[in-house]
Design a protein around this motif. Structure first.
Motif, short mmCIF file in Angstrom:
data_model
loop_
_atom_site.label_atom_id
_atom_site.label_comp_id
_atom_site.label_asym_id
_atom_site.label_seq_id
_atom_site.Cartn_x
_atom_site.Cartn_y
_atom_site.Cartn_z
N TYR A 7 0.97 -1.17 0.05
CA TYR A 7 0.16 -0.12 -0.15
C TYR A 7 0.31 0.90 0.32
CZ TYR A 7 -3.04 -3.95 1.21
OH TYR A 7 -3.53 -4.84 2.41
N THR A 8 0.66 1.75 -1.10
CA THR A 8 1.42 3.73 -1.37
C THR A 8 0.87 4.82 -0.81
OG1 THR A 8 1.46 3.12 -3.01
CG2 THR A 8 3.19 2.53 -1.76
N ALA A 9 -1.01 4.52 -0.95
CA ALA A 9 -2.32 5.23 -1.39
C ALA A 9 -3.12 4.85 -0.51
CB ALA A 9 -2.22 5.12 -2.68
N ALA A 10 -4.22 5.38 -0.39
CA ALA A 10 -5.43 5.06 0.30
C ALA A 10 -5.89 3.98 -0.32
CB ALA A 10 -7.10 6.09 0.34
N PHE A 11 -6.92 2.99 0.27
CA PHE A 11 -7.39 1.50 -0.20
C PHE A 11 -8.03 1.18 0.44
CE2 PHE A 11 -4.04 0.95 2.89
CZ PHE A 11 -4.89 -0.59 3.36
N THR A 12 -8.36 -0.01 -0.50
CA THR A 12 -10.07 -0.22 0.57
C THR A 12 -9.23 -1.77 0.94
OG1 THR A 12 -11.50 0.31 -1.03
CG2 THR A 12 -12.55 -1.55 -0.20
N PRO A 13 -9.73 -1.88 2.86
CA PRO A 13 -9.57 -3.19 2.65
C PRO A 13 -10.28 -4.09 2.46
CG PRO A 13 -9.58 -1.55 4.40
CD PRO A 13 -9.87 -1.19 3.27
N SER A 14 -9.50 -5.83 2.13
CA SER A 14 -10.13 -6.95 1.29
C SER A 14 -11.24 -7.19 2.23
CB SER A 14 -8.52 -7.99 1.86
OG SER A 14 -9.40 -9.49 1.42
N THR A 15 -11.69 -7.80 1.86
CA THR A 15 -13.22 -8.57 2.39
C THR A 15 -13.36 -9.60 2.73
OG1 THR A 15 -14.37 -8.18 0.44
CG2 THR A 15 -14.59 -6.76 1.70
N THR A 16 -11.99 -10.17 2.63
CA THR A 16 -12.09 -11.95 2.28
C THR A 16 -10.58 -12.06 3.29
OG1 THR A 16 -10.62 -12.10 0.53
CG2 THR A 16 -13.70 -12.28 0.16
N PRO A 17 -10.29 -13.44 3.26
CA PRO A 17 -9.20 -13.56 4.15
C PRO A 17 -8.36 -13.38 3.65
CG PRO A 17 -10.44 -15.00 4.65
CD PRO A 17 -11.31 -14.61 4.20
N LEU A 18 -6.69 -12.76 3.78
CA LEU A 18 -5.82 -12.63 2.67
C LEU A 18 -4.74 -13.93 2.55
CD1 LEU A 18 -4.14 -9.61 5.77
CD2 LEU A 18 -5.62 -9.60 3.63
N THR A 19 -4.64 -13.75 1.67
CA THR A 19 -3.58 -15.07 1.12
C THR A 19 -2.07 -14.15 0.68
OG1 THR A 19 -4.12 -14.16 -1.16
CG2 THR A 19 -5.57 -15.91 0.19
N ALA A 20 -1.76 -15.45 0.82
CA ALA A 20 0.08 -15.20 0.76
C ALA A 20 0.19 -14.62 -0.85
CB ALA A 20 0.99 -16.29 0.62
N ILE A 21 1.04 -13.43 -1.44
CA ILE A 21 1.11 -12.45 -2.03
C ILE A 21 3.27 -12.68 -2.33
CG2 ILE A 21 -0.37 -11.44 -2.65
CD1 ILE A 21 1.48 -8.94 -1.44
N THR A 22 3.87 -12.46 -3.83
CA THR A 22 5.05 -12.83 -3.52
C THR A 22 5.84 -11.72 -2.64
OG1 THR A 22 4.84 -12.61 -6.14
CG2 THR A 22 6.78 -11.90 -5.29
N ASN A 23 6.50 -12.22 -2.16
CA ASN A 23 7.30 -11.86 -0.77
C ASN A 23 6.81 -11.80 0.76
OD1 ASN A 23 9.41 -11.49 -2.99
ND2 ASN A 23 8.82 -9.47 -3.22
N THR A 24 5.72 -12.85 0.31
CA THR A 24 5.22 -13.21 2.24
C THR A 24 6.03 -14.09 2.89
OG1 THR A 24 2.88 -12.71 1.30
CG2 THR A 24 2.93 -13.73 2.89
N LYS A 25 6.21 -13.60 4.15
CA LYS A 25 7.20 -14.27 4.55
C LYS A 25 6.32 -14.46 6.02
CE LYS A 25 10.92 -13.17 2.33
NZ LYS A 25 11.00 -14.01 1.31
N LEU A 26 5.64 -14.12 6.19
CA LEU A 26 4.57 -14.57 7.62
C LEU A 26 2.91 -14.12 7.50
CD1 LEU A 26 4.42 -16.14 10.04
CD2 LEU A 26 5.22 -13.99 11.21
N LEU A 27 2.62 -15.19 7.40
CA LEU A 27 1.08 -14.35 7.15
C LEU A 27 0.46 -15.82 7.86
CD1 LEU A 27 -1.77 -13.33 5.69
CD2 LEU A 27 -1.66 -15.48 4.41
N LEU A 28 -0.46 -15.27 9.25
CA LEU A 28 -1.47 -16.24 10.00
C LEU A 28 -2.41 -16.60 9.96
CD1 LEU A 28 1.15 -14.32 13.11
CD2 LEU A 28 1.29 -16.83 11.83
N SER A 29 -3.20 -17.06 10.21
CA SER A 29 -4.54 -18.07 10.39
C SER A 29 -5.39 -19.09 10.98
CB SER A 29 -4.89 -18.02 8.71
OG SER A 29 -4.74 -18.98 8.00
N MET A 30 -6.27 -19.10 11.44
CA MET A 30 -6.22 -20.34 11.71
C MET A 30 -7.25 -21.25 10.51
SD MET A 30 -7.42 -19.22 14.85
CE MET A 30 -8.58 -20.39 15.86
N THR A 31 -6.17 -22.51 11.30
CA THR A 31 -6.28 -23.51 11.15
C THR A 31 -7.04 -24.53 11.96
OG1 THR A 31 -4.13 -24.48 11.17
CG2 THR A 31 -4.36 -23.35 9.70
N GLY A 32 -7.56 -26.07 11.04
CA GLY A 32 -8.23 -26.68 12.05
C GLY A 32 -9.08 -26.05 13.17
N LYS A 33 -10.15 -25.85 12.41
CA LYS A 33 -11.58 -24.96 13.27
C LYS A 33 -12.25 -25.87 12.74
CE LYS A 33 -14.72 -21.42 13.23
NZ LYS A 33 -15.43 -22.54 13.12
#
Length: 190
Positions: A7-33
Protein backbone atom coordinates in the motif's frame (compact mmCIF):
# COMPACT_ATOMS: atom_id res chain seq x y z
CA UNK A 1 5.68 -8.89 3.07
CA UNK A 2 9.36 -8.20 2.58
CA UNK A 3 10.40 -6.40 -0.59
CA UNK A 4 6.96 -4.99 -1.43
CA UNK A 5 5.10 -1.92 -0.22
CA UNK A 6 1.63 -3.34 -0.83
CA UNK A 7 0.00 0.00 0.00
CA UNK A 8 1.38 3.41 -0.96
CA UNK A 9 -1.89 5.38 -1.09
CA UNK A 10 -5.47 5.07 0.19
CA UNK A 11 -7.06 1.66 -0.47
CA UNK A 12 -10.04 -0.53 0.40
CA UNK A 13 -9.12 -3.31 2.86
CA UNK A 14 -9.84 -6.86 1.75
CA UNK A 15 -13.25 -8.26 2.58
CA UNK A 16 -11.91 -11.83 2.45
CA UNK A 17 -9.03 -13.48 4.32
CA UNK A 18 -5.61 -12.44 3.07
CA UNK A 19 -3.62 -14.81 0.88
CA UNK A 20 0.13 -15.08 0.41
CA UNK A 21 1.51 -12.85 -2.34
CA UNK A 22 5.05 -12.61 -3.69
CA UNK A 23 7.57 -12.00 -0.88
CA UNK A 24 5.16 -12.96 1.94
CA UNK A 25 7.33 -14.11 4.86
CA UNK A 26 4.61 -14.63 7.48
CA UNK A 27 0.83 -14.95 7.05
CA UNK A 28 -0.99 -16.12 10.15
CA UNK A 29 -4.44 -17.62 9.93
CA UNK A 30 -6.74 -19.93 11.87
CA UNK A 31 -6.45 -23.56 10.85
CA UNK A 32 -7.93 -26.80 12.11
CA UNK A 33 -11.21 -25.34 13.41
CA UNK A 34 -14.18 -27.60 12.90
CA UNK A 35 -16.88 -25.74 14.84
CA UNK A 36 -17.26 -22.49 16.80
CA UNK A 37 -16.82 -24.39 20.08
CA UNK A 38 -13.53 -26.05 19.11
CA UNK A 39 -10.25 -24.23 19.43
CA UNK A 40 -8.44 -23.89 16.17
CA UNK A 41 -4.73 -23.43 15.78
CA UNK A 42 -2.63 -20.71 14.23
CA UNK A 43 -0.77 -21.62 11.06
CA UNK A 44 1.61 -19.80 8.74
CA UNK A 45 0.28 -19.69 5.19
CA UNK A 46 3.47 -18.18 3.72
CA UNK A 47 5.90 -20.16 1.58
CA UNK A 48 8.20 -20.41 4.64
CA UNK A 49 5.55 -22.36 6.59
CA UNK A 50 6.98 -21.11 9.92
CA UNK A 51 6.07 -23.05 13.04
CA UNK A 52 3.93 -20.75 15.21
CA UNK A 53 3.85 -21.30 18.95
CA UNK A 54 0.82 -20.18 20.94
CA UNK A 55 1.85 -19.12 24.45
CA UNK A 56 -0.72 -19.02 27.25
CA UNK A 57 -3.49 -20.73 25.28
CA UNK A 58 -5.48 -17.70 24.12
CA UNK A 59 -9.04 -18.83 23.38
CA UNK A 60 -10.46 -19.08 19.89
CA UNK A 61 -13.07 -16.43 19.09
CA UNK A 62 -15.58 -17.03 16.30
CA UNK A 63 -15.51 -13.37 15.36
CA UNK A 64 -13.49 -12.16 12.40
CA UNK A 65 -13.56 -9.02 10.26
CA UNK A 66 -15.18 -11.08 7.50
CA UNK A 67 -17.98 -12.85 9.37
CA UNK A 68 -18.80 -14.41 12.72
CA UNK A 69 -17.49 -17.81 11.66
CA UNK A 70 -14.39 -19.42 10.20
CA UNK A 71 -11.61 -18.39 10.01
CA UNK A 72 -12.27 -16.72 13.34
CA UNK A 73 -9.72 -14.99 15.52
CA UNK A 74 -7.68 -15.36 18.66
CA UNK A 75 -8.76 -13.45 21.77
CA UNK A 76 -5.75 -12.25 23.77
CA UNK A 77 -6.65 -11.12 27.27
CA UNK A 78 -3.14 -10.64 28.67
CA UNK A 79 -0.09 -9.62 26.65
CA UNK A 80 2.12 -10.78 29.52
CA UNK A 81 0.92 -14.36 29.36
CA UNK A 82 -0.75 -14.76 25.93
CA UNK A 83 0.98 -14.22 22.61
CA UNK A 84 2.15 -15.88 19.42
CA UNK A 85 5.79 -16.69 18.81
CA UNK A 86 7.48 -17.32 15.48
CA UNK A 87 11.03 -18.56 14.97
CA UNK A 88 13.85 -16.15 14.19
CA UNK A 89 14.58 -16.50 10.48
CA UNK A 90 16.63 -14.42 8.04
CA UNK A 91 13.49 -13.72 6.01
CA UNK A 92 12.20 -11.47 8.79
CA UNK A 93 15.06 -8.96 8.45
CA UNK A 94 13.73 -5.70 7.01
CA UNK A 95 16.98 -4.31 5.66
CA UNK A 96 16.72 -1.18 3.53
CA UNK A 97 14.05 -2.44 1.13
CA UNK A 98 10.31 -2.01 0.90
CA UNK A 99 8.02 -3.91 3.26
CA UNK A 100 4.43 -4.17 4.48
CA UNK A 101 3.09 -5.32 7.86
CA UNK A 102 -0.68 -5.65 8.18
CA UNK A 103 -3.33 -7.21 10.36
CA UNK A 104 -6.90 -6.96 11.57
CA UNK A 105 -7.49 -6.06 15.23
CA UNK A 106 -10.56 -5.60 17.43
CA UNK A 107 -9.88 -4.00 20.83
CA UNK A 108 -11.94 -5.32 23.72
CA UNK A 109 -10.51 -2.58 25.95
CA UNK A 110 -8.82 0.75 25.34
CA UNK A 111 -7.02 3.08 27.74
CA UNK A 112 -4.13 0.66 28.15
CA UNK A 113 -1.13 0.23 25.84
CA UNK A 114 -1.54 -2.85 23.63
CA UNK A 115 1.17 -4.19 21.32
CA UNK A 116 -0.25 -5.32 18.00
CA UNK A 117 2.89 -6.37 16.13
CA UNK A 118 5.95 -6.41 18.35
CA UNK A 119 9.00 -8.24 17.10
CA UNK A 120 11.40 -7.11 19.83
CA UNK A 121 12.60 -9.51 22.45
CA UNK A 122 12.69 -8.51 26.09
CA UNK A 123 16.37 -7.58 25.91
CA UNK A 124 16.07 -5.04 23.08
CA UNK A 125 13.47 -2.50 24.14
CA UNK A 126 14.98 0.25 21.94
CA UNK A 127 15.79 -1.95 18.95
CA UNK A 128 15.43 -0.78 15.37
CA UNK A 129 12.79 -3.48 14.85
CA UNK A 130 9.41 -2.03 13.79
CA UNK A 131 6.54 -2.23 16.28
CA UNK A 132 2.86 -1.28 15.90
CA UNK A 133 0.88 -0.57 19.05
CA UNK A 134 -2.18 1.15 20.53
CA UNK A 135 -1.13 3.98 22.86
CA UNK A 136 -3.11 3.62 26.10
CA UNK A 137 -3.22 7.35 26.80
CA UNK A 138 -4.51 8.63 23.44
CA UNK A 139 -5.94 5.35 22.03
CA UNK A 140 -4.15 6.10 18.76
CA UNK A 141 -2.18 3.63 16.67
CA UNK A 142 1.57 4.25 16.67
CA UNK A 143 4.53 3.03 14.65
CA UNK A 144 7.68 2.69 16.76
CA UNK A 145 11.15 2.00 15.33
CA UNK A 146 14.75 2.86 16.20
CA UNK A 147 13.94 3.73 19.79
CA UNK A 148 11.07 6.20 19.26
CA UNK A 149 7.53 6.68 17.97
CA UNK A 150 7.92 7.66 14.31
CA UNK A 151 4.26 7.84 13.26
CA UNK A 152 1.40 8.77 15.59
CA UNK A 153 -2.09 8.17 14.30
CA UNK A 154 -4.48 11.10 14.52
CA UNK A 155 -7.70 9.26 15.36
CA UNK A 156 -8.56 7.60 18.68
CA UNK A 157 -9.69 3.97 18.36
CA UNK A 158 -12.62 2.45 20.23
CA UNK A 159 -13.69 -0.99 21.42
CA UNK A 160 -15.63 -3.64 19.51
CA UNK A 161 -14.70 -2.37 16.03
CA UNK A 162 -12.56 -4.20 13.50
CA UNK A 163 -9.61 -2.15 12.23
CA UNK A 164 -7.36 -3.10 9.33
CA UNK A 165 -3.91 -1.75 10.21
CA UNK A 166 -1.03 -1.59 7.75
CA UNK A 167 2.44 -0.06 7.80
CA UNK A 168 4.19 0.08 4.44
CA UNK A 169 7.59 1.44 3.45
CA UNK A 170 8.19 2.35 -0.19
CA UNK A 171 11.62 3.77 -0.93
CA UNK A 172 12.32 6.06 2.02
CA UNK A 173 8.65 6.77 2.90
CA UNK A 174 6.86 4.78 5.60
CA UNK A 175 3.10 5.24 6.08
CA UNK A 176 0.56 3.96 8.59
CA UNK A 177 -2.90 3.10 7.25
CA UNK A 178 -6.02 2.35 9.28
CA UNK A 179 -8.96 0.99 7.29
CA UNK A 180 -7.23 2.00 4.08
CA UNK A 181 -6.71 5.66 5.00
CA UNK A 182 -3.34 7.13 5.93
CA UNK A 183 -3.30 7.93 9.65
CA UNK A 184 -0.57 10.29 10.83
CA UNK A 185 2.36 11.72 8.92
CA UNK A 186 4.78 10.00 6.56
CA UNK A 187 8.04 8.92 8.19
CA UNK A 188 11.17 9.33 6.07
CA UNK A 189 13.63 6.52 6.77
CA UNK A 190 15.95 3.98 5.23
Amino acid sequence: VKGTAVYTAAFTPSTTPLTAITNTKLLLSMTGKSSPNNNGSIGDQSILNNVITTVGTPPYAGLSPYSNTYPGSINFTSANSQYLSAPTVAGFSYGTGDFTMECWVNFKTVGVTQYIIDQRNSGTANAIIPTIYLDGTTNTIRYYVSGADRITGATARTTNTWYHIAVARSGSSTKLFVNGTQDGSTYSDT
